[in-house]
Motif scaffolding. Structure first.
Motif, mmCIF file in Angstrom:
data_model
loop_
_atom_site.group_PDB
_atom_site.id
_atom_site.type_symbol
_atom_site.label_atom_id
_atom_site.label_comp_id
_atom_site.label_asym_id
_atom_site.label_seq_id
_atom_site.Cartn_x
_atom_site.Cartn_y
_atom_site.Cartn_z
ATOM 1 N N PHE A 1 37.699 42.069 44.696
ATOM 2 C CA PHE A 1 37.590 41.574 46.069
ATOM 3 C C PHE A 1 36.610 42.490 46.786
ATOM 4 C CE2 PHE A 1 40.631 44.488 48.321
ATOM 5 C CZ PHE A 1 41.332 45.002 47.244
ATOM 6 N N CYS B 1 37.553 45.814 48.389
ATOM 7 C CA CYS B 1 38.120 46.799 47.484
ATOM 8 C C CYS B 1 37.207 48.005 47.452
ATOM 9 C CB CYS B 1 38.237 46.179 46.106
ATOM 10 S SG CYS B 1 38.681 47.298 44.780
ATOM 11 N N GLN B 2 37.762 49.196 47.546
ATOM 12 C CA GLN B 2 36.895 50.347 47.713
ATOM 13 C C GLN B 2 36.713 51.168 46.458
ATOM 14 O OE1 GLN B 2 39.298 51.763 51.097
ATOM 15 N NE2 GLN B 2 37.374 51.731 52.201
ATOM 16 N N CYS C 1 37.183 48.045 42.198
ATOM 17 C CA CYS C 1 36.181 46.988 41.999
ATOM 18 C C CYS C 1 34.742 47.503 41.945
ATOM 19 C CB CYS C 1 36.308 45.930 43.084
ATOM 20 S SG CYS C 1 37.980 45.345 43.282
ATOM 21 N N PRO C 2 34.333 48.398 42.852
ATOM 22 C CA PRO C 2 32.956 48.895 42.719
ATOM 23 C C PRO C 2 32.711 49.528 41.354
ATOM 24 C CG PRO C 2 33.842 49.524 44.847
ATOM 25 C CD PRO C 2 34.970 48.912 44.071
ATOM 26 N N VAL C 3 33.714 50.258 40.845
ATOM 27 C CA VAL C 3 33.535 50.901 39.542
ATOM 28 C C VAL C 3 33.461 49.853 38.426
ATOM 29 C CG1 VAL C 3 34.582 52.445 37.855
ATOM 30 C CG2 VAL C 3 34.645 53.037 40.277
ATOM 31 N N ALA D 1 30.244 47.965 38.671
ATOM 32 C CA ALA D 1 29.110 48.789 38.252
ATOM 33 C C ALA D 1 29.071 48.907 36.726
ATOM 34 C CB ALA D 1 29.193 50.176 38.884
ATOM 35 N N ILE D 2 30.248 49.051 36.120
ATOM 36 C CA ILE D 2 30.314 49.117 34.657
ATOM 37 C C ILE D 2 29.772 47.812 34.062
ATOM 38 C CG2 ILE D 2 31.857 49.205 32.651
ATOM 39 C CD1 ILE D 2 33.755 50.917 34.377
ATOM 40 N N GLN E 1 25.962 47.572 34.455
ATOM 41 C CA GLN E 1 25.265 48.404 33.464
ATOM 42 C C GLN E 1 25.354 47.755 32.082
ATOM 43 O OE1 GLN E 1 24.134 51.964 34.191
ATOM 44 N NE2 GLN E 1 22.959 51.421 32.371
ATOM 45 N N ARG F 1 29.732 36.196 51.345
ATOM 46 C CA ARG F 1 30.085 37.598 51.097
ATOM 47 C C ARG F 1 29.905 37.925 49.625
ATOM 48 N NH1 ARG F 1 34.148 37.555 55.292
ATOM 49 N NH2 ARG F 1 33.264 38.851 56.933
ATOM 50 N N SER G 1 24.205 43.436 45.676
ATOM 51 C CA SER G 1 24.260 44.901 45.737
ATOM 52 C C SER G 1 24.531 45.506 44.364
ATOM 53 C CB SER G 1 25.292 45.373 46.760
ATOM 54 O OG SER G 1 26.595 45.229 46.259
ATOM 55 N N PHE G 2 25.029 44.709 43.428
ATOM 56 C CA PHE G 2 25.243 45.205 42.066
ATOM 57 C C PHE G 2 24.218 44.637 41.088
ATOM 58 C CE2 PHE G 2 28.956 47.809 42.252
ATOM 59 C CZ PHE G 2 29.634 47.388 43.376
ATOM 60 N N HIS G 3 23.153 44.045 41.630
ATOM 61 C CA HIS G 3 22.054 43.542 40.793
ATOM 62 C C HIS G 3 22.565 42.596 39.705
ATOM 63 C CE1 HIS G 3 20.151 46.815 42.866
ATOM 64 N NE2 HIS G 3 20.946 47.669 42.283
ATOM 65 N N ALA H 1 30.124 51.926 30.169
ATOM 66 C CA ALA H 1 29.306 50.767 29.810
ATOM 67 C C ALA H 1 29.133 50.729 28.294
ATOM 68 C CB ALA H 1 27.958 50.826 30.516
ATOM 69 N N ASP I 1 28.402 56.923 31.715
ATOM 70 C CA ASP I 1 27.056 56.395 31.497
ATOM 71 C C ASP I 1 26.645 55.295 32.465
ATOM 72 O OD1 ASP I 1 27.911 54.204 28.655
ATOM 73 O OD2 ASP I 1 28.697 54.359 30.703
ATOM 74 N N VAL I 2 27.409 55.126 33.534
ATOM 75 C CA VAL I 2 27.091 54.032 34.455
ATOM 76 C C VAL I 2 26.371 54.578 35.681
ATOM 77 C CG1 VAL I 2 28.059 52.185 35.869
ATOM 78 C CG2 VAL I 2 29.097 52.734 33.664
ATOM 79 N N GLN J 1 26.901 51.544 46.739
ATOM 80 C CA GLN J 1 28.066 50.966 46.091
ATOM 81 C C GLN J 1 29.287 51.867 46.191
ATOM 82 O OE1 GLN J 1 25.880 50.992 42.581
ATOM 83 N NE2 GLN J 1 25.088 48.916 42.751
#
Lengths: 216, 542
Positions: free
Chosen positions: A91, A94-95, A98-100, A103-104, A107, A135, A142-144, A199, B63-64, B70
């Protein structure tokens, strides 16, 4: 049966251990448990490995959602078929988790693409009323996220059914856990990863699924 | 004088000149480095941007690659710096007092000390941020980003953390915690009184139920110190605002100066709440769930929490309904009363439908008949009326428009049961409230009110106020002795979904960074609301 007590057990470590149980409370003001009074219990329950992996069958409910592109799609459209798919639950407010996780995935998507692998990635919102398609578009950007990565929202009930289908529902959205799912095709079982991978881990796990099917 | 002595004198003279020159330009041995900037550190912490204005980069989970956009520090460690908890993931506090002290069990009660983690120093803290290493050389959780920061940025960030202190906010002393509620004098008398009854009874009950806890704090075992020392006597101050909104800031400043409060809870107004919103934001004062019809824009603010956007939400839901179910609607006529909430709703509709051209009219008693005739004559596809029950009655023959869809709002129509029978068949109600009668939803409130002899004369307002108090109470419980207003708001963000009492608004939810509980609105036939029968009512999230 006589119970033998080893002589080397000294009472002091036992005393310290016992008092450590109380220390959970006394350390509260120092900040260890400032955020969560149950932190110590949870930490003690955490396993050695950073993530777990199990195989599972998840019958999919007949619901539909709206993608970040604004199109309607059924769950079957999004997840079934011959090609591999990776699923996550997020969501946008989420701080931490979710961002982690995202992001994983971001990558891993990049790394897999270099290996000519481009699985579908579907991320479902567990806060669908706040997470409008707009949204989710901003979040994806933002996470490409590439085009084959869809973020999906919908009505509360449908998104709840999706969570329940994947045994991802934990009541309060702030109680959610880090989960990633991979399925090679509509005919294969889901592989459920609970915890945070690197990743590299995710790419390796994905590849090993392919090799397993090739070998069989 | 021989040569050596002369040379020595020259050297000494030279040194004196150098030292005095250095002193003149302010360079001493101590400030070769400019003093670290706490404000610059706070910017890095909260925005994820370095001193050069660009997002910083970091590595996570081995590795990320991620950017400060973000995952800035504030995302996990929070604005308060107290850290957070999500699922099974714990994020520790970054209070300077926590970081720069060792984590250990209190020594005086034990024969010996157990140290979990030695105290950080500035240098070891920098290693933690950039290399993920704690002062004992152990690796931090892979979840903690290893940030790439310039030496200056790192210095500033560490100084910010050093300065991050659990200072007790104003409005709290060793004995009491002070709250205020804000009442617009021009609000409805019954509602004001009903709200105050709930507030006063709740505070009285809180004091009665916790009066012995403060005594226990003086007598408790050290193990329970942390628990009992958190209790305070709850005190309520009523801040009544009179006159025009332009004078409110002065009145609020005066009230606060006389008695600072920890937070503002509930409140009531039918006027523009913007002056209060600004007062709370500037004063960094939490302002929790006032009873208002139209909420200010809270997207960029931190300290105020609202049930919903109010009439602007209804307007957005209406437009979405039109797009989905009445896309052919050509002529749209809009009527609104004189209040700020009605005007805001009308403006929101206009802003969202510019191409179609909405014809808006302000309804005044003397022109009601004329307006009514004009509308019937034009026979529009859609009529939107942000008006009260009485005003609808004054509009007379709206039923003479068979093809028209009429939209009314429950915010202004208090009694849908007694709407005139001669309204268009397609009369829809914008209804952000509970569908099931609130009287049935609010069992806890009714039981509580009965035991305190409180008449539920204004159920919506009283249910909302009761909910606000439950949420505030829950958050105060969870912050314990850490009387930080930011931490209080963070607990509210996490606690809102757990509150077991019903407000007047259904389907509410909150998450970090959100400031409106409700995101949608029902749109139902007025006749169905009146009959208390509803099958699968339409819920629209704009």
């Amino acid at each position: 049966m006589r119970i033998r007590i080893p002589f080397r057990v000294s009472p002091i470590p036992m005393l310290v251990f016992g008092l450590l149980q109380f220390s959970a409370l006394s350390l509260a003001e120092d900040g260890i448990s400032a955020a969560d009074p149950h932190a110590h219990h949870k930490a003690m329950m955490a396993t050695e490995n950073r993530y777990t992996k199990v195989e599972a069958d998840y019958p999919l409910p007949e619901v539909s959602g709206v993608t970040s592109a604004g199109t309607r799609a059924t769950l079957a459209d999004l997840l079934d078929g011959d090609s591999p798919v990776i699923v996550s639950f997020i969501f946008t407010s989420c701080q931490t988790i979710c961002p982690v996780l995202t992001a994983i995935l971001s990558q891993a998507q990049e790394d897999l693409a270099k290996q000519q692998a481009q699985p579908r990635i579907i991320s479902f919102s567990i806060d669908p009323e706040y997470d409008t398609p707009e949204r989710l578009r901003d979040y994806a950007a933002s996470f490409h996220a590439e085009d084959n990565w869809l973020f999906v929202t919908g009505d509360t009930d449908s998104m709840l059914q999706v969570q329940q289908a994947f045994d991802a529902y934990r009541g309060d959205k702030l109680n959610h856990i880090p989960l990633t799912f991979i399925r090679l095709s509509g005919e294969d079982p889901w592989i459920r990863f609970e915890g945070f991978m690197s990743a590299g881990d995710l790419v390796r796990e994905y590849r090993s699924l392919f090799n397993a099917t090739e070998a069989s | 004088m021989d040569v050596h002595r002369r040379q020595l004198r020259h050297v000494l003279l030279g040194l004196c000149v150098c030292v005095s020159l250095s002193a003149a330009v302010g360079l001493t041995a101590e400030d070769v480095e400019p003093a670290a900037d706490v404000t610059a550190g706070r910017i890095i912490y909260q925005s994820g941007r370095g001193g050069n204005g660009e997002f910083v980069s970091a590595r996570i989970q081995e590795d990320v690659e991620i950017s400060g956009e973000q995952l800035s520090c504030v995302a996990c460690h929070q604005r308060s710096g107290y850290g957070s908890s999500e699922g099974g993931t714990q994020i520790p506090s970054l209070m300077g007092s926590a970081l720069f002290s060792p984590k250990e069990i209190r020594r005086r009660e034990l024969a010996g000390t157990v140290v979990y983690r030695p105290a950080y120093t500035r240098e070891t803290l920098k290693r933690a941020i950039t290399l993920g290493e704690d002062p004992a050389g152990r690796q931090l959780d892979p979840l903690m980003p290893r940030y790439r920061l310039s030496p200056a940025d790192l210095d500033n960030l560490v100084s910010y953390l050093d300065a991050l202190a659990p200072a007790t906010a104003s409005g709290v002393d060793t004995q009491e915690i002070h709250f205020a509620t804000i009442i617009d004098d021009s609000a409805d008398g019954t509602e004001k009184a009903a709200m105050l009854e709930v507030l006063n009874a709740y505070f009285k009950g809180k004091r009665a139920e916790t009066r012995l806890e403060t005594k226990r704090a003086t007598q408790s075992n050290w193990i329970k110190d942390w628990h009992y020392s958190a209790y305070r006597r709850w005190v309520l101050h009523v801040w009544t605002l009179e006159g025009p909104g332009s004078t409110w800031k002065q009145q609020l400043d005066d009230y606060y100066r006389e008695q600072p409060v920890f937070a503002v809870v509930s409140g009531i107004s039918d006027s523009d709440w913007q002056p209060v919103h600004e007062f709370c934001e500037q004063g960094e004062l939490p302002c929790i769930l006032p009873n208002i019809q139209s909420a200010p824009d809270a997207d960029e603010s931190f300290y105020s929490l609202y049930f919903g956007e109010g009439t602007a939400l209804e307007a957005s839901a209406l437009v979405k309904y039109l797009e989905e179910f009445l896309p052919q609607a050509g002529t749209i006529v809009q009527i609104h009363g004189p209040g700020p909430a009605e005007i805001e709703a009308a403006e929101q509709v206009e802003a969202l439908l510019p191409a179609q051209g909405v014809h808006s009219f302000s309804l005044r008693a003397e022109t009601a008949d004329e307006l009514s005739a004009y509308i019937v004559d034009r026979s529009p596809d859609v009529v939107i009326a942000w008006v009260s029950d009485d005003a609808v009655r004054s509009l007379g023959s709206l039923s003479a428009m068979p093809g028209t869809t009429l939209f009314l709002s429950s915010t202004f129509i208090r009694d849908p049961q007694s709407l005139p029978a001669d309204l268009p068949e397609q009369t829809l109600l914008l209804h952000p409230f509970q569908i099931e009668p609130l009287a049935q939803q609010s069992r806890r409130l009714r039981a509580w009110a009965r035991t305190r002899d409180i008449e539920l004369s204004a159920l919506r307002v009283q249910a909302n106020t009761f909910f606000a108090l439950a949420l505030v109470g829950d958050a105060i419980q969870h912050i314990r002795s850490n009387f930080s207003r930011e931490y209080f708001l963070e607990k509210i963000e996490h606690g809102a979904d757990r509150i077991l009492v019903s407000s007047a608004y259904p389907n509410i939810s909150l998450a970090p960074g959100q400031r409106y509980l409700q995101k949608g609105c029902y749109i139902v036939h007025a006749s169905e609301i009146a009959s208390d029968s509803m099958n699968d009512p339409l819920w629209i999230v704009p």
